[in-house]
Design a protein around this motif. Structure first.
Motif, PDB file in Angstrom:
ATOM      1  N   VAL A   1       0.735  -1.173  -0.013  1.00 10.62           N
ATOM      2  CA  VAL A   1      -0.007   0.055   0.003  1.00 10.62           C
ATOM      3  C   VAL A   1       0.732   1.385   0.092  1.00 10.62           C
ATOM      4  CG1 VAL A   1      -1.727  -1.175   1.267  1.00 10.62           C
ATOM      5  CG2 VAL A   1      -0.402   0.148   2.784  1.00 10.62           C
ATOM      6  N   ILE A   2       0.218   2.422  -0.156  1.00  7.61           N
ATOM      7  CA  ILE A   2       0.987   3.756  -0.212  1.00  7.61           C
ATOM      8  C   ILE A   2       0.048   4.813   0.314  1.00  7.61           C
ATOM      9  CG2 ILE A   2       0.416   4.301  -2.734  1.00  7.61           C
ATOM     10  CD1 ILE A   2       3.262   5.573  -2.748  1.00  7.61           C
ATOM     11  N   VAL A   3       0.395   5.819   1.082  1.00  2.00           N
ATOM     12  CA  VAL A   3      -0.634   6.942   1.136  1.00  2.00           C
ATOM     13  C   VAL A   3      -0.110   8.018   0.455  1.00  2.00           C
ATOM     14  CG1 VAL A   3      -1.201   8.482   3.265  1.00  2.00           C
ATOM     15  CG2 VAL A   3      -0.136   6.010   3.701  1.00  2.00           C
ATOM     16  N   VAL A   4      -1.531   8.747  -0.182  1.00  2.00           N
ATOM     17  CA  VAL A   4      -1.166   9.722  -1.099  1.00  2.00           C
ATOM     18  C   VAL A   4      -2.298  10.960  -0.561  1.00  2.00           C
ATOM     19  CG1 VAL A   4      -0.805   8.313  -3.256  1.00  2.00           C
ATOM     20  CG2 VAL A   4      -3.170   8.899  -2.445  1.00  2.00           C
ATOM     21  N   LYS A   5      -2.379  12.023  -0.988  1.00  2.00           N
ATOM     22  CA  LYS A   5      -2.807  13.247  -0.625  1.00  2.00           C
ATOM     23  C   LYS A   5      -4.315  13.037  -1.042  1.00  2.00           C
ATOM     24  CE  LYS A   5      -3.083  18.279  -1.439  1.00  2.00           C
ATOM     25  NZ  LYS A   5      -2.735  18.776  -0.219  1.00  2.00           N
ATOM     26  N   GLY A   6      -5.159  13.254  -0.158  1.00  2.00           N
ATOM     27  CA  GLY A   6      -6.612  13.146  -0.197  1.00  2.00           C
ATOM     28  C   GLY A   6      -7.264  14.624  -0.615  1.00  2.00           C
TER      29      GLY A   6
ATOM     30  N   THR B   1     -19.637   7.900  -2.570  1.00  2.00           N
ATOM     31  CA  THR B   1     -19.224   7.516  -3.726  1.00  2.00           C
ATOM     32  C   THR B   1     -18.554   8.471  -4.782  1.00  2.00           C
ATOM     33  OG1 THR B   1     -21.143   7.721  -4.662  1.00  2.00           O
ATOM     34  CG2 THR B   1     -20.671   5.296  -3.669  1.00  2.00           C
ATOM     35  N   ASN B   2     -18.860   9.841  -4.552  1.00  2.00           N
ATOM     36  CA  ASN B   2     -18.418  10.919  -5.530  1.00  2.00           C
ATOM     37  C   ASN B   2     -16.998  11.285  -4.848  1.00  2.00           C
ATOM     38  OD1 ASN B   2     -20.880  11.306  -6.583  1.00  2.00           O
ATOM     39  ND2 ASN B   2     -21.536  12.669  -4.886  1.00  2.00           N
ATOM     40  N   ASP B   3     -16.458  10.687  -3.990  1.00  2.00           N
ATOM     41  CA  ASP B   3     -15.003  11.110  -3.512  1.00  2.00           C
ATOM     42  C   ASP B   3     -13.946   9.723  -4.015  1.00  2.00           C
ATOM     43  OD1 ASP B   3     -15.517  13.385  -2.192  1.00  2.00           O
ATOM     44  OD2 ASP B   3     -16.570  12.098  -0.653  1.00  2.00           O
ATOM     45  N   PHE B   4     -14.436   9.257  -4.777  1.00  2.00           N
ATOM     46  CA  PHE B   4     -13.635   7.764  -5.146  1.00  2.00           C
ATOM     47  C   PHE B   4     -12.315   8.299  -5.976  1.00  2.00           C
ATOM     48  CE2 PHE B   4     -12.238   4.636  -8.310  1.00  2.00           C
ATOM     49  CZ  PHE B   4     -12.036   3.570  -7.515  1.00  2.00           C
ATOM     50  N   ASP B   5     -12.387   9.486  -6.520  1.00  2.00           N
ATOM     51  CA  ASP B   5     -11.378  10.031  -7.272  1.00  2.00           C
ATOM     52  C   ASP B   5     -10.699  11.243  -6.373  1.00  2.00           C
ATOM     53  OD1 ASP B   5     -13.212  11.827  -7.914  1.00  2.00           O
ATOM     54  OD2 ASP B   5     -12.811  12.084 -10.006  1.00  2.00           O
ATOM     55  N   ALA B   6     -10.914  11.265  -5.189  1.00  2.00           N
ATOM     56  CA  ALA B   6     -10.658  12.424  -4.457  1.00  2.00           C
ATOM     57  C   ALA B   6      -9.441  12.376  -3.739  1.00  2.00           C
ATOM     58  CB  ALA B   6     -11.701  12.745  -3.298  1.00  2.00           C
ATOM     59  N   LEU B   7      -8.425  11.982  -4.820  1.00  2.68           N
ATOM     60  CA  LEU B   7      -6.979  11.865  -4.528  1.00  2.68           C
ATOM     61  C   LEU B   7      -6.035  12.195  -5.332  1.00  2.68           C
ATOM     62  CD1 LEU B   7      -6.088   7.932  -4.661  1.00  2.68           C
ATOM     63  CD2 LEU B   7      -8.068   9.234  -5.677  1.00  2.68           C
ATOM     64  N   ASP B   8      -4.804  12.519  -4.949  1.00  2.00           N
ATOM     65  CA  ASP B   8      -3.831  12.917  -5.988  1.00  2.00           C
ATOM     66  C   ASP B   8      -2.644  11.881  -6.106  1.00  2.00           C
ATOM     67  OD1 ASP B   8      -2.066  14.308  -7.443  1.00  2.00           O
ATOM     68  OD2 ASP B   8      -1.631  15.974  -6.192  1.00  2.00           O
ATOM     69  N   PHE B   9      -2.597  11.237  -7.034  1.00  2.85           N
ATOM     70  CA  PHE B   9      -1.488  10.275  -7.346  1.00  2.85           C
ATOM     71  C   PHE B   9      -0.324  10.798  -7.403  1.00  2.85           C
ATOM     72  CE2 PHE B   9      -5.407   7.910  -9.149  1.00  2.85           C
ATOM     73  CZ  PHE B   9      -5.388   7.055  -8.341  1.00  2.85           C
ATOM     74  N   SER B  10      -0.005  12.056  -7.940  1.00  5.36           N
ATOM     75  CA  SER B  10       1.323  12.550  -8.122  1.00  5.36           C
ATOM     76  C   SER B  10       1.710  13.087  -6.758  1.00  5.36           C
ATOM     77  CB  SER B  10       1.020  13.739  -9.122  1.00  5.36           C
ATOM     78  OG  SER B  10       0.427  14.958  -8.542  1.00  5.36           O
ATOM     79  N   THR B  11       0.916  13.073  -5.678  1.00  6.30           N
ATOM     80  CA  THR B  11       1.368  13.658  -4.455  1.00  6.30           C
ATOM     81  C   THR B  11       1.428  12.441  -3.405  1.00  6.30           C
ATOM     82  OG1 THR B  11       0.671  15.800  -4.983  1.00  6.30           O
ATOM     83  CG2 THR B  11       1.316  15.319  -2.625  1.00  6.30           C
ATOM     84  N   ALA B  12       2.597  11.588  -3.622  1.00  8.23           N
ATOM     85  CA  ALA B  12       2.649  10.535  -2.250  1.00  8.23           C
ATOM     86  C   ALA B  12       2.973  11.056  -1.078  1.00  8.23           C
ATOM     87  CB  ALA B  12       3.704   9.598  -3.050  1.00  8.23           C
ATOM     88  N   TYR B  13       2.517  10.678   0.041  1.00 11.37           N
ATOM     89  CA  TYR B  13       2.845  11.148   1.505  1.00 11.37           C
ATOM     90  C   TYR B  13       3.667   9.958   1.987  1.00 11.37           C
ATOM     91  CZ  TYR B  13      -0.455  14.968   1.854  1.00 11.37           C
ATOM     92  OH  TYR B  13      -1.111  16.086   1.549  1.00 11.37           O
ATOM     93  N   SER B  14       3.929   8.847   1.445  1.00 10.00           N
ATOM     94  CA  SER B  14       4.791   7.966   2.005  1.00 10.00           C
ATOM     95  C   SER B  14       5.491   6.971   1.069  1.00 10.00           C
ATOM     96  CB  SER B  14       3.871   6.714   2.907  1.00 10.00           C
ATOM     97  OG  SER B  14       3.053   5.820   2.033  1.00 10.00           O
ATOM     98  N   ALA B  15       6.268   6.142   1.199  1.00 12.53           N
ATOM     99  CA  ALA B  15       6.879   5.181   0.571  1.00 12.53           C
ATOM    100  C   ALA B  15       6.139   4.026   0.393  1.00 12.53           C
ATOM    101  CB  ALA B  15       8.150   5.016   0.994  1.00 12.53           C
TER     102      ALA B  15
END
Length: 230
Positions: free
Chosen positions: A94-99, A107-121
C-alpha cells in the motif's frame, strides 16, 4: 508528540467493473461507500477475478482526515497509524497519497486523491491484528502544518497507484479498521512530533518559558535575549 484521531468522516469507497481496468481506476465515482463502517476486510484492494457476470476489476480505497488546525510549524516527523484486520486472500502493498474528499465521504469521492502527491513510501508488510505504522514524508509534513484538515487516501501500490492492470486471478486485499470500530485502541491515528519552539527558552521571574506567550509584548519565539542574557 501529539496523537490526533481521525474524524468520523473516514471510510472506504468501492468500485468494480467488467468493462476494463481503466473503467475502474479512472472512475470519478464509486459503486458503493462506507463512511460509517466499523471495519472492512478489504479496506484497500485491487482485484481481477472471475465472477457471475464475467471477469471483474475491483478497486477499494480508504480515506482518512485529521484536525491539524492546532499545528502551525512543520513537524519533525509524523506517522500514520492504521489498525489492520483479518482478510480473505493475499495482502497487498500500500501507499499513502494526498486526499481531497468532501466533508461527508461518499461514492463521489472515489477520485478525491492525488496520485502525483505521495505522502509515504511503498509499505510492503501489513499487520492484520495491530497497528501498521506508516512514516510520512516531507511533503506530508508541510501539508500537516499548512492545512487545517489533513486528508489522506490509503490505496494499493502495485496496481492502483502504479496504474497497472492486475492479471486475471489476482486478489490483493488489506483489512482496515475505522473510527467507528469499538475494538479498544484501534482508532486510525496521526502521530505528530512538533518542532521545538524557537526563541527564548528560560524562566522569567520563576515562570517556565513554556508558560510564557510574550515578553514585553513580544512573542517568545521572537525573543533571543532578555536583558542581554541568552
Amino acid at each position: 508528540m501529539a496523537d490526533i484521531t481521525t474524524s468520523t468522516n473516514d471510510g472506504w469507497i468501492f468500485k468494480s467493473s467488467t468493462v476494463s481496468w481503466s473503467d475502474v481506476r479512472d472512475a470519478s465515482t464509486g459503486s458503493s461507500s462506507g463512511r460509517t463502517s466499523t471495519n472492512n476486510f478489504r479496506g484497500v484492494a485491487s482485484e481481477h477475478a472471475s465472477g457471475r457476470f464475467g471477469a471483474t476489476f475491483t478497486i477499494v480505497r480508504s480515506f482518512f482526515e485529521f484536525d491539524t488546525s492546532g499545528i502551525s510549524s512543520t513537524p519533525t516527523d509524523a506517522t500514520l497509524k492504521i489498525y489492520g484486520r483479518s482478510t480473505f486472500g493475499t495482502t497487498g502493498n500500500v501507499i499513502v497519497v494526498k486526499g481531497s474528499q468532501d466533508g461527508t465521504l461518499s461514492t463521489n469521492d472515489f477520485d478525491a486523491l492525488d496520485f502525483s502527491t505521495a505522502y509515504s513510501a511503498q509499505v510492503t508488510s501489513w499487520s492484520s491484528s495491530g497497528y501498521n505504522n506508516i512514516t510520512l514524508n516531507s511533503t506530508a509534513l508541510g501539508d500537516i502544518a499548512s492545512e487545517s484538515t489533513f486528508k489522506v487516501a490509503l490505496i494499493n501500490y502495485d496496481f492502483d497507484y502504479s496504474d497497472s492492470a492486475p492479471s486475471l486471478g489476482t486478489v490483493r486485499r488489506n483489512g482496515v479498521r475505522y473510527n467507528e470500530d469499538t475494538t479498544a485502541g484501534s482508532d486510525p491515528i496521526l502521530s505528530v512530533t512538533e518542532a521545538a519552539a524557537a526563541g527564548y527558552g528560560h524562566k522569567v521571574f520563576g515562570v517556565a518559558a513554556g508558560s510564557i506567550g510574550k515578553i514585553n509584548g513580544v512573542a517568545t519565539a521572537n525573543v533571543g535575549k532578555v536583558n542581554t542574557v541568552d
